[in-house]
Design a protein around this motif. Sequence first.
Motif: not given
Length: 130
Positions: A76-83, A52-54, A24-28
């Motif tokens: 999961d880029p929608v949830r801004n989460t890394l696993y 995570t970029g394009s 959080s706190g920035a664009h993922y």
Amino acid sequence: VQLVESGGGSVQTGGALRLSCAFSGAHYRGHCMGWFRQVPGKEREGVAGVYTGSGIGSGSTYVADSVKGRFTVSQDPVRNTLYLQMNSLKTEDTAMYYCAAAPRAPMSAAFALMPQYYNYWGQGTQVTVS
């Protein structure tokens, strides 16, 4: 940028755990995200990473040889989460696991697994395998 890890715990040899890192706190998008681990008295070790970029390199993953075939990094880029899915755990996997982020694409796989490359760090989550 804030990073919060979760999912650590105690598990028996051969078991599995899945770690999560909430960003959080920035664009993922556009960050290189990494997992690292450290045991007391040793240097922090790169475990896995993902860009995570394009564009070129989008979704590229990087996994250290020491865990290849057992650990899988995903996002999961929608949830801004890394696993980090960790299977077939060994006692030598016992460590504090950290999530990290760098606002750039990695120049190579080696860069993605270098602690010096990253700007932001979470507080860590402990994994103990016995």
